[in-house]
Design a protein around this motif. Structure first.
Motif, PDB file in Angstrom:
ATOM      1  N   THR A  22       0.832  -1.206   0.000  1.00  0.00           N
ATOM      2  CA  THR A  22       0.000   0.000   0.000  1.00  0.00           C
ATOM      3  C   THR A  22       0.861   1.248   0.000  1.00  0.00           C
ATOM      4  O   THR A  22       0.572   2.225  -0.712  1.00  0.00           O
ATOM      5  N   ALA A  23       1.933   1.244   0.784  1.00  0.00           N
ATOM      6  CA  ALA A  23       2.853   2.385   0.787  1.00  0.00           C
ATOM      7  C   ALA A  23       3.477   2.576  -0.590  1.00  0.00           C
ATOM      8  O   ALA A  23       3.627   3.716  -1.076  1.00  0.00           O
ATOM      9  N   ASP A  24       3.814   1.474  -1.251  1.00  0.00           N
ATOM     10  CA  ASP A  24       4.367   1.553  -2.606  1.00  0.00           C
ATOM     11  C   ASP A  24       3.328   2.079  -3.590  1.00  0.00           C
ATOM     12  O   ASP A  24       3.665   2.831  -4.523  1.00  0.00           O
ATOM     13  N   LEU A  25       2.065   1.694  -3.388  1.00  0.00           N
ATOM     14  CA  LEU A  25       0.990   2.168  -4.257  1.00  0.00           C
ATOM     15  C   LEU A  25       0.847   3.682  -4.164  1.00  0.00           C
ATOM     16  O   LEU A  25       0.708   4.375  -5.182  1.00  0.00           O
ATOM     17  N   VAL A  26       0.901   4.189  -2.956  1.00  0.00           N
ATOM     18  CA  VAL A  26       0.814   5.643  -2.761  1.00  0.00           C
ATOM     19  C   VAL A  26       1.973   6.343  -3.464  1.00  0.00           C
ATOM     20  O   VAL A  26       1.785   7.360  -4.141  1.00  0.00           O
ATOM     21  N   SER A  27       3.177   5.793  -3.326  1.00  0.00           N
ATOM     22  CA  SER A  27       4.345   6.391  -3.978  1.00  0.00           C
ATOM     23  C   SER A  27       4.206   6.361  -5.492  1.00  0.00           C
ATOM     24  O   SER A  27       4.564   7.327  -6.182  1.00  0.00           O
ATOM     25  N   ARG A  28       3.673   5.258  -6.015  1.00  0.00           N
ATOM     26  CA  ARG A  28       3.519   5.128  -7.470  1.00  0.00           C
ATOM     27  C   ARG A  28       2.523   6.151  -8.019  1.00  0.00           C
ATOM     28  O   ARG A  28       2.778   6.799  -9.039  1.00  0.00           O
ATOM     29  N   ARG A 227      -7.842   0.557   0.946  1.00  0.00           N
ATOM     30  CA  ARG A 227      -8.758   1.047   1.973  1.00  0.00           C
ATOM     31  C   ARG A 227      -8.947   0.004   3.083  1.00  0.00           C
ATOM     32  O   ARG A 227      -9.068   0.354   4.256  1.00  0.00           O
ATOM     33  N   GLU A 228      -9.000  -1.253   2.689  1.00  0.00           N
ATOM     34  CA  GLU A 228      -9.087  -2.312   3.693  1.00  0.00           C
ATOM     35  C   GLU A 228      -7.842  -2.325   4.565  1.00  0.00           C
ATOM     36  O   GLU A 228      -7.914  -2.532   5.783  1.00  0.00           O
ATOM     37  N   THR A 229      -6.697  -2.107   3.947  1.00  0.00           N
ATOM     38  CA  THR A 229      -5.439  -2.054   4.700  1.00  0.00           C
ATOM     39  C   THR A 229      -5.485  -0.951   5.746  1.00  0.00           C
ATOM     40  O   THR A 229      -5.120  -1.159   6.915  1.00  0.00           O
ATOM     41  N   VAL A 230      -5.920   0.229   5.326  1.00  0.00           N
ATOM     42  CA  VAL A 230      -6.009   1.369   6.243  1.00  0.00           C
ATOM     43  C   VAL A 230      -6.982   1.068   7.380  1.00  0.00           C
ATOM     44  O   VAL A 230      -6.714   1.370   8.557  1.00  0.00           O
ATOM     45  N   SER A 231      -8.111   0.459   7.050  1.00  0.00           N
ATOM     46  CA  SER A 231      -9.119   0.157   8.074  1.00  0.00           C
ATOM     47  C   SER A 231      -8.605  -0.821   9.114  1.00  0.00           C
ATOM     48  O   SER A 231      -9.070  -0.814  10.265  1.00  0.00           O
ATOM     49  N   ASP A 232      -7.660  -1.675   8.724  1.00  0.00           N
ATOM     50  CA  ASP A 232      -7.131  -2.697   9.638  1.00  0.00           C
ATOM     51  C   ASP A 232      -6.020  -2.184  10.545  1.00  0.00           C
ATOM     52  O   ASP A 232      -5.552  -2.911  11.431  1.00  0.00           O
ATOM     53  N   VAL A 233      -5.563  -0.959  10.320  1.00  0.00           N
ATOM     54  CA  VAL A 233      -4.484  -0.415  11.150  1.00  0.00           C
ATOM     55  C   VAL A 233      -4.955  -0.271  12.600  1.00  0.00           C
ATOM     56  O   VAL A 233      -6.049   0.249  12.860  1.00  0.00           O
ATOM     57  N   GLU A 234      -4.152  -0.725  13.522  1.00  0.00           N
ATOM     58  CA  GLU A 234      -4.533  -0.711  14.937  1.00  0.00           C
ATOM     59  C   GLU A 234      -4.527   0.708  15.502  1.00  0.00           C
ATOM     60  O   GLU A 234      -3.592   1.474  15.296  1.00  0.00           O
ATOM     61  N   GLN A 271      -4.656   6.616  10.534  1.00  0.00           N
ATOM     62  CA  GLN A 271      -4.439   5.243  10.077  1.00  0.00           C
ATOM     63  C   GLN A 271      -3.765   5.242   8.702  1.00  0.00           C
ATOM     64  O   GLN A 271      -2.829   4.476   8.461  1.00  0.00           O
ATOM     65  N   ALA A 272      -4.243   6.107   7.811  1.00  0.00           N
ATOM     66  CA  ALA A 272      -3.640   6.184   6.475  1.00  0.00           C
ATOM     67  C   ALA A 272      -2.209   6.695   6.551  1.00  0.00           C
ATOM     68  O   ALA A 272      -1.329   6.221   5.825  1.00  0.00           O
ATOM     69  N   ARG A 273      -1.969   7.650   7.424  1.00  0.00           N
ATOM     70  CA  ARG A 273      -0.608   8.173   7.597  1.00  0.00           C
ATOM     71  C   ARG A 273       0.320   7.067   8.081  1.00  0.00           C
ATOM     72  O   ARG A 273       1.470   6.969   7.633  1.00  0.00           O
ATOM     73  N   ALA A 274      -0.150   6.222   8.980  1.00  0.00           N
ATOM     74  CA  ALA A 274       0.657   5.105   9.468  1.00  0.00           C
ATOM     75  C   ALA A 274       1.028   4.159   8.328  1.00  0.00           C
ATOM     76  O   ALA A 274       2.172   3.696   8.232  1.00  0.00           O
ATOM     77  N   VAL A 275       0.061   3.897   7.438  1.00  0.00           N
ATOM     78  CA  VAL A 275       0.322   3.002   6.299  1.00  0.00           C
ATOM     79  C   VAL A 275       1.377   3.610   5.378  1.00  0.00           C
ATOM     80  O   VAL A 275       2.243   2.894   4.854  1.00  0.00           O
ATOM     81  N   ASP A 277       3.819   5.219   6.220  1.00  0.00           N
ATOM     82  CA  ASP A 277       5.112   4.958   6.870  1.00  0.00           C
ATOM     83  C   ASP A 277       5.341   3.464   7.061  1.00  0.00           C
ATOM     84  O   ASP A 277       6.237   3.061   7.830  1.00  0.00           O
ATOM     85  N   ALA A 278       4.517   2.648   6.388  1.00  0.00           N
ATOM     86  CA  ALA A 278       4.647   1.182   6.421  1.00  0.00           C
ATOM     87  C   ALA A 278       4.504   0.627   7.833  1.00  0.00           C
ATOM     88  O   ALA A 278       5.197  -0.302   8.232  1.00  0.00           O
ATOM     89  N   ARG A 279       3.574   1.213   8.606  1.00  0.00           N
ATOM     90  CA  ARG A 279       3.283   0.717   9.946  1.00  0.00           C
ATOM     91  C   ARG A 279       1.859   0.189  10.020  1.00  0.00           C
ATOM     92  O   ARG A 279       0.968   0.694   9.331  1.00  0.00           O
ATOM     93  N   GLU A 280       1.627  -0.781  10.886  1.00  0.00           N
ATOM     94  CA  GLU A 280       0.303  -1.368  11.067  1.00  0.00           C
ATOM     95  C   GLU A 280      -0.378  -0.849  12.328  1.00  0.00           C
ATOM     96  O   GLU A 280      -1.371  -1.414  12.773  1.00  0.00           O
ATOM     97  N   TYR A 281       0.126   0.225  12.888  1.00  0.00           N
ATOM     98  CA  TYR A 281      -0.453   0.796  14.104  1.00  0.00           C
ATOM     99  C   TYR A 281      -0.227   2.307  14.084  1.00  0.00           C
ATOM    100  O   TYR A 281       0.727   2.804  13.504  1.00  0.00           O
ATOM    101  N   VAL A 282      -1.135   3.028  14.743  1.00  0.00           N
ATOM    102  CA  VAL A 282      -1.072   4.490  14.806  1.00  0.00           C
ATOM    103  C   VAL A 282      -0.240   4.915  16.011  1.00  0.00           C
ATOM    104  O   VAL A 282      -0.359   4.339  17.100  1.00  0.00           O
ATOM    105  N   VAL A 283       0.594   5.929  15.814  1.00  0.00           N
ATOM    106  CA  VAL A 283       1.360   6.535  16.904  1.00  0.00           C
ATOM    107  C   VAL A 283       0.925   7.995  17.043  1.00  0.00           C
ATOM    108  O   VAL A 283       0.298   8.556  16.129  1.00  0.00           O
ATOM    109  N   PRO A 284       1.226   8.637  18.179  1.00  0.00           N
ATOM    110  CA  PRO A 284       0.807  10.041  18.359  1.00  0.00           C
ATOM    111  C   PRO A 284       1.267  10.975  17.241  1.00  0.00           C
ATOM    112  O   PRO A 284       0.549  11.926  16.893  1.00  0.00           O
ATOM    113  N   ASP A 285       2.439  10.731  16.666  1.00  0.00           N
ATOM    114  CA  ASP A 285       2.925  11.586  15.580  1.00  0.00           C
ATOM    115  C   ASP A 285       1.963  11.584  14.392  1.00  0.00           C
ATOM    116  O   ASP A 285       1.822  12.608  13.701  1.00  0.00           O
TER     117      ASP A 285
END
Length: 322
Positions: A22-28, A227-234, A271-275, A277-285
């Motif tokens: 998904t991160a690669d898709l955004v870059s593409r 979108r499913e990927t983003v929805s699954d982010v913790e 959640q999308a921002r985390a994806v 950055d190739a992360r499966e969880y949200v951080v405060p940043d």
């Protein structure tokens, strides 16, 4: 009608893309759009976050800075249906949503879909139409459907509105209703290009405009799986509590603070921002990075010396991360 147009919300279950893909898709997609749009990498990223977080976007700026071209470039980079609505003072709600037409042969009414039935819908200069016409988008943006003469019609999936707004000639435009503004996940401004970017842009369009040869680098299925990927982010309980405290600050320190819809939008954007950055969880940043573009336009300050941006920034400074 294309396959994209016949795919409605909730029609099937999809397998999420791996976070790295998904991160690669955004870059593409971003790299493809930058073949047309110069100097707005951050804005492109914000739009793609909005798209993958199931949101809608409002672009506000002076005429001629590339708002419409940016929206078109995003749509052309994805193999999806693109529709455009040119908002004018005489535009009717039915011109947006569609209308039932009587068929003389069948002796029945047949629904003729309006331009809102697209995967990416550009509402060009949305504030030139009166509030009654603007309200035609409320149900579409919130529920991905339109109701005409008592019959509900689902919109294509994915469905994203990118609206542009002219912030000059205020005497010839209408203020957007608060209920509509609250349905836009993000509000962005592009601004004028710097010297180097404008020089590069002039070189690109001197002969044939690059958008004429821009090809898709992603499919609607890619977007739906992303979108499913983003929805699954913790989103952990401390992060949810942090967002709630930030929202409460705006409600306590502004005439109109952030609504629960705004809190949901911020979580989804994070959640999308985390994806990205190739992360499966949200951080405060993630929350802090997304908050200004997601919340500033929703806040009505209590005093004339403040803006939505200043209240949003004050919330970030006042609410501690626990």
């Amino acid at each position: 009608m294309t396959d994209a147009e016949t795919t409605t919300h909730g029609a099937s279950e999809r397998t999420a893309l791996p976070v790295e893909e998904t991160a690669d898709l955004v870059s593409r997609i971003s790299d493809n759009v930058e073949r047309v749009i110069v100097g707005h990498t951050d804005a492109i990223e914000h739009i793609l976050i909005t798209l993958f977080a199931r949101g809608h976007l409002l672009l506000e700026d002076v005429p001629g800075v590339g708002k419409t071209m940016l929206a078109r470039s995003i749509a052309r980079s994805i193999d999806c249906s693109f529709k455009r609505v040119q908002f004018t003072p005489d535009l009717l709600p039915s011109d947006v949503t569609g209308v039932n037409v009587f068929d003389q042969k069948t002796r029945e009414f047949e629904f003729q879909p309006g331009p809102v039935f697209g995967n990416v819908v550009l509402g060009d200069e949305i504030n030139r139409a009166p509030p009654k016409t603007q309200s035609a988008l409320l149900e579409a943006m919130e529920e991905s459907q339109v109701t005409v003469d008592g019959t509900t019609h689902p919109l294509p999936n994915p469905f994203t509105v990118i609206a542009t707004q002219n912030d000059v000639e205020l005497s010839r435009t209408y203020e957007l209703p608060i209920a509509e503004i609250d349905r836009f996940m993000k509000k962005l401004r592009l601004g004028y290009p710097n010297h180097a970017d404008e020089t590069e842009m002039l070189g690109r369009v001197a002969n044939r405009h690059p958008i004429e040869t821009l090809e898709a680098v992603a499919t609607t299925e890619d977007v739906l799986r992303a979108r499913e990927t983003v929805s699954d982010v913790e989103v952990s309980e401390p992060i949810r509590s942090y967002v709630s405290k930030l929202a409460t600050y705006t409600r306590d320190n502004a005439e109109l603070g952030v609504s629960p819809r705004g809190s949901i939008a911020l979580v989804r954007a994070a959640q999308a921002r985390a994806v990205l950055d190739a992360r499966e969880y949200v951080v405060p940043d993630d929350v802090q990075t997304e908050l200004p573009s997601v919340w500033a336009h929703r806040i009505r300050p209590a005093t004339g010396s403040e803006t939505g941006e200043t209240v949003a920034q004050a919330a970030l400074e006042a609410v501690a991360v626990e």
